[in-house]
Each structure stands twice: as structure tokens, then as C-alpha cells.
Write a protein that holds these residues in place. Structure first.
Motif, PDB file in Angstrom:
ATOM      1  N   LEU A   1       0.822  -1.204   0.000  1.00 54.19           N
ATOM      2  CA  LEU A   1       0.000   0.000   0.000  1.00 54.19           C
ATOM      3  C   LEU A   1       0.859   1.258   0.000  1.00 54.19           C
ATOM      4  O   LEU A   1       0.547   2.248  -0.678  1.00 54.19           O
ATOM      5  N   GLU A   2       1.951   1.212   0.745  1.00 52.15           N
ATOM      6  CA  GLU A   2       2.863   2.361   0.779  1.00 52.15           C
ATOM      7  C   GLU A   2       3.392   2.680  -0.610  1.00 52.15           C
ATOM      8  O   GLU A   2       3.486   3.849  -1.008  1.00 52.15           O
ATOM      9  N   GLN A   3       3.711   1.645  -1.387  1.00 48.10           N
ATOM     10  CA  GLN A   3       4.197   1.844  -2.754  1.00 48.10           C
ATOM     11  C   GLN A   3       3.083   2.308  -3.685  1.00 48.10           C
ATOM     12  O   GLN A   3       3.286   3.185  -4.528  1.00 48.10           O
ATOM     13  N   GLU A   4       1.873   1.748  -3.508  1.00 48.47           N
ATOM     14  CA  GLU A   4       0.755   2.113  -4.374  1.00 48.47           C
ATOM     15  C   GLU A   4       0.339   3.564  -4.190  1.00 48.47           C
ATOM     16  O   GLU A   4      -0.212   4.186  -5.103  1.00 48.47           O
ATOM     17  N   TYR A   5       0.588   4.128  -3.018  1.00 49.28           N
ATOM     18  CA  TYR A   5       0.207   5.509  -2.745  1.00 49.28           C
ATOM     19  C   TYR A   5       1.281   6.515  -3.177  1.00 49.28           C
ATOM     20  O   TYR A   5       1.146   7.709  -2.925  1.00 49.28           O
ATOM     21  N   ALA A   6       2.315   6.034  -3.843  1.00 53.88           N
ATOM     22  CA  ALA A   6       3.454   6.899  -4.169  1.00 53.88           C
ATOM     23  C   ALA A   6       3.063   8.102  -5.013  1.00 53.88           C
ATOM     24  O   ALA A   6       3.654   9.176  -4.889  1.00 53.88           O
ATOM     25  N   ASP A   7       2.060   7.962  -5.888  1.00 54.49           N
ATOM     26  CA  ASP A   7       1.672   9.067  -6.763  1.00 54.49           C
ATOM     27  C   ASP A   7       0.285   9.613  -6.407  1.00 54.49           C
ATOM     28  O   ASP A   7      -0.398  10.175  -7.250  1.00 54.49           O
ATOM     29  N   ARG A   8      -0.115   9.441  -5.153  1.00 52.43           N
ATOM     30  CA  ARG A   8      -1.413   9.943  -4.703  1.00 52.43           C
ATOM     31  C   ARG A   8      -1.235  11.237  -3.901  1.00 52.43           C
ATOM     32  O   ARG A   8      -0.127  11.637  -3.568  1.00 52.43           O
ATOM     33  N   GLY A   9      -2.357  11.853  -3.555  1.00 54.75           N
ATOM     34  CA  GLY A   9      -2.306  13.049  -2.727  1.00 54.75           C
ATOM     35  C   GLY A   9      -2.153  12.732  -1.255  1.00 54.75           C
ATOM     36  O   GLY A   9      -2.068  13.631  -0.419  1.00 54.75           O
ATOM     37  N   PHE A  10      -2.128  11.454  -0.928  1.00 55.69           N
ATOM     38  CA  PHE A  10      -1.947  11.019   0.450  1.00 55.69           C
ATOM     39  C   PHE A  10      -0.877   9.943   0.495  1.00 55.69           C
ATOM     40  O   PHE A  10      -0.507   9.362  -0.531  1.00 55.69           O
ATOM     41  N   ALA A  11      -0.374   9.689   1.686  1.00 53.00           N
ATOM     42  CA  ALA A  11       0.698   8.712   1.857  1.00 53.00           C
ATOM     43  C   ALA A  11       0.434   7.873   3.100  1.00 53.00           C
ATOM     44  O   ALA A  11      -0.237   8.318   4.035  1.00 53.00           O
ATOM     45  N   LEU A  12       0.943   6.653   3.082  1.00 51.42           N
ATOM     46  CA  LEU A  12       0.876   5.770   4.240  1.00 51.42           C
ATOM     47  C   LEU A  12       2.215   5.862   4.952  1.00 51.42           C
ATOM     48  O   LEU A  12       3.259   5.571   4.364  1.00 51.42           O
ATOM     49  N   ARG A  13       2.180   6.278   6.215  1.00 53.36           N
ATOM     50  CA  ARG A  13       3.436   6.484   6.950  1.00 53.36           C
ATOM     51  C   ARG A  13       3.431   5.724   8.265  1.00 53.36           C
ATOM     52  O   ARG A  13       2.379   5.548   8.901  1.00 53.36           O
ATOM     53  N   GLU A  14       4.619   5.270   8.648  1.00 55.62           N
ATOM     54  CA  GLU A  14       4.788   4.597   9.933  1.00 55.62           C
ATOM     55  C   GLU A  14       5.242   5.624  10.960  1.00 55.62           C
ATOM     56  O   GLU A  14       6.295   6.240  10.811  1.00 55.62           O
ATOM     57  N   VAL A  15       4.430   5.846  11.983  1.00 59.09           N
ATOM     58  CA  VAL A  15       4.756   6.812  13.032  1.00 59.09           C
ATOM     59  C   VAL A  15       4.337   6.243  14.379  1.00 59.09           C
ATOM     60  O   VAL A  15       3.329   5.553  14.499  1.00 59.09           O
ATOM     61  N   ALA A  16       5.119   6.533  15.396  1.00 54.69           N
ATOM     62  CA  ALA A  16       4.797   6.149  16.774  1.00 54.69           C
ATOM     63  C   ALA A  16       4.447   4.670  16.908  1.00 54.69           C
ATOM     64  O   ALA A  16       3.545   4.297  17.655  1.00 54.69           O
ATOM     65  N   GLY A  17       5.139   3.817  16.164  1.00 55.71           N
ATOM     66  CA  GLY A  17       4.919   2.381  16.269  1.00 55.71           C
ATOM     67  C   GLY A  17       3.712   1.863  15.525  1.00 55.71           C
ATOM     68  O   GLY A  17       3.375   0.690  15.619  1.00 55.71           O
ATOM     69  N   GLY A  18       3.035   2.742  14.769  1.00 53.02           N
ATOM     70  CA  GLY A  18       1.863   2.317  14.019  1.00 53.02           C
ATOM     71  C   GLY A  18       1.839   2.943  12.637  1.00 53.02           C
ATOM     72  O   GLY A  18       2.760   3.660  12.252  1.00 53.02           O
ATOM     73  N   TRP A  19       0.771   2.670  11.897  1.00 53.26           N
ATOM     74  CA  TRP A  19       0.630   3.173  10.526  1.00 53.26           C
ATOM     75  C   TRP A  19      -0.635   4.001  10.412  1.00 53.26           C
ATOM     76  O   TRP A  19      -1.667   3.694  11.007  1.00 53.26           O
ATOM     77  N   ARG A  20      -0.536   5.076   9.614  1.00 56.89           N
ATOM     78  CA  ARG A  20      -1.683   5.954   9.419  1.00 56.89           C
ATOM     79  C   ARG A  20      -1.562   6.648   8.066  1.00 56.89           C
ATOM     80  O   ARG A  20      -0.459   6.869   7.560  1.00 56.89           O
ATOM     81  N   ILE A  21      -2.719   7.002   7.485  1.00 56.43           N
ATOM     82  CA  ILE A  21      -2.743   7.703   6.207  1.00 56.43           C
ATOM     83  C   ILE A  21      -2.728   9.211   6.457  1.00 56.43           C
ATOM     84  O   ILE A  21      -3.509   9.721   7.262  1.00 56.43           O
ATOM     85  N   TYR A  22      -1.825   9.912   5.767  1.00 58.20           N
ATOM     86  CA  TYR A  22      -1.700  11.361   5.894  1.00 58.20           C
ATOM     87  C   TYR A  22      -1.767  12.007   4.514  1.00 58.20           C
ATOM     88  O   TYR A  22      -1.399  11.395   3.515  1.00 58.20           O
TER      89      TYR A  22
END
Length: 204
Positions: free
Chosen positions: A65-86
Motif C-alpha cells: 500500500l505504501e508503494q501504491e500511494y506513491a503518486d497519490r495526494g496522500f501517503a501511508l506512513r509509519e509513526v509512533a509504532g503504528g501506521w496511518r494515512i496522511y
């Protein structure tokens, strides 16, 4: 070495049935759906436990999913031990303009009417608000919450329904010191027992 999460505990009715393979897109799409509605980072273990899949599968889907979002207006990021869409930083100006314009836009008639019901009958549930207005108020309540004019102030002991009240920002916007300075409109609104009856009729 990673370990698989512990399966969910059984309830009185047995384990929660979840056929992840029968869902369109499988576990990857289910992970995406969860990430779209959460307001805080979700750990891979929490995802694996909820979906009853292995931790390795979750980590693989997150990487995809992180790779699939590479050209989107949002990104999947790992923060504080978890994952969230920003939203991506590149679009911060557009997002900021949208939020600011929404914050300064005038309230609709439906929003004003709903806000008045909350102000004069708080604490009040969505069901009771809807009983006064005769329509579904879910969307309007979300708008007022987002604008900071109302807030959750507890729940009804019997039903568990959330109760809403006005905020300090509401008083500030109206130039009031407290709710006692509201105009005398409350006598024209139905009493709580009448609201309960109307709400029950709406659910029938």
C-alpha cells in the motif's frame, strides 16, 4: 523474529466470524479500509489480530500500500509504532485553504436549527435532536462537531447514546458569558419526555 498475534478471545456466542478471503480485495483492502477511518496510528499487531491474519501478511500488505500511494495526494506512513494515512506535505496549501474556507463559511439553515436545539436542550442525543427537527441529523451534527460549536458531553445511562452540548467557542461566537444569556426560546421546544416519544416513533 516476528510472532503471529494471539487469536481473538471467544465471546458468549463463540468467536467472531470473519471470512477475510470473501471480502473484495481480501486482507489488503480490509487494512486500507481500517486505515481510512482511524484517527491515530494503528499497529501491525492490532491489524493482524482484528483481521485474523499473520503479522507477516499485514507487514507485506502495508509495504504494498505504501508503494501504491506513491503518486497519490496522500501517503501511508509509519509513526509512533503504528501506521496511518496522511495528506502529502506538497498539498498542504490546498488542504489548509479548504479547511480555512470551511471554518469561515456560514452555517446552513439546517445547522443553525440543530445548533439551537442543542443549545436549549443540552445535554441531548442525536435521536432527540432528530425528533425535534423531524429529519436525520447525523451529517449536521458532524459539521457542528468539526466546527467546534458542539461537543460530546457524556452518554445516556440507559441507552448509551452520546449526548451533546455547546462549547466555549459557541459562547464566544455569540458573545455570551454563559448559557443563561440565551434568549428565552426554550419554552417553545418540546420537553424531554416528548422528545423521547417522538424519537421512539421515528425508530418504529
Amino acid at each position: 523474529m516476528t510472532q503471529d498475534p494471539v487469536p481473538p478471545e471467544e465471546t458468549d456466542d463463540g468467536p467472531l466470524a470473519l471470512d477475510i478471503d470473501a471480502m473484495p480485495g481480501g486482507a489488503k483492502a480490509a487494512i486500507e479500509a481500517i486505515l481510512m477511518v482511524t484517527d491515530e496510528p494503528v499497529t501491525p499487531v492490532a491489524l493482524a489480530t482484528a483481521l485474523e491474519v499473520t503479522l507477516e501478511q499485514v507487514l507485506g500488505h502495508l509495504a504494498t500500500l505504501e508503494q501504491e500511494y506513491a503518486d497519490r495526494g496522500f501517503a501511508l506512513r509509519e509513526v509512533a509504532g503504528g501506521w496511518r494515512i496522511y495528506s502529502r506535505p506538497e498539498y498542504a496549501a490546498a488542504v489548509e485553504r479548504f479547511i480555512l474556507e470551511g471554518a469561515t463559511a456560514k452555517l446552513t439553515q439546517a445547522s443553525l436549527e440543530t445548533l439551537a436545539v442543542v443549545a436549549y436542550r443540552q445535554p441531548i442525543s442525536r435521536g432527540r435532536i432528530g425528533a425535534v427537527r423531524g429529519v436525520n441529523v447525523d451529517g449536521v451534527v458532524r459539521t457542528l462537531l468539526a466546527r467546534g460549536l458542539i461537543e460530546e458531553v457524556g452518554s445516556e445511562p440507559e441507552s448509551g447514546a452520546l449526548l451533546y452540548g455547546t462549547t466555549g467557542y459557541f459562547l464566544e461566537r455569540l458573545g455570551l458569558r454563559d448559557l443563561a444569556e440565551l434568549p428565552a426560546l426554550a419554552p417553545y421546544l418540546p420537553e424531554v419526555d416528548v422528545l423521547d416519544e417522538l424519537a421512539e416513533q421515528g425508530r418504529a
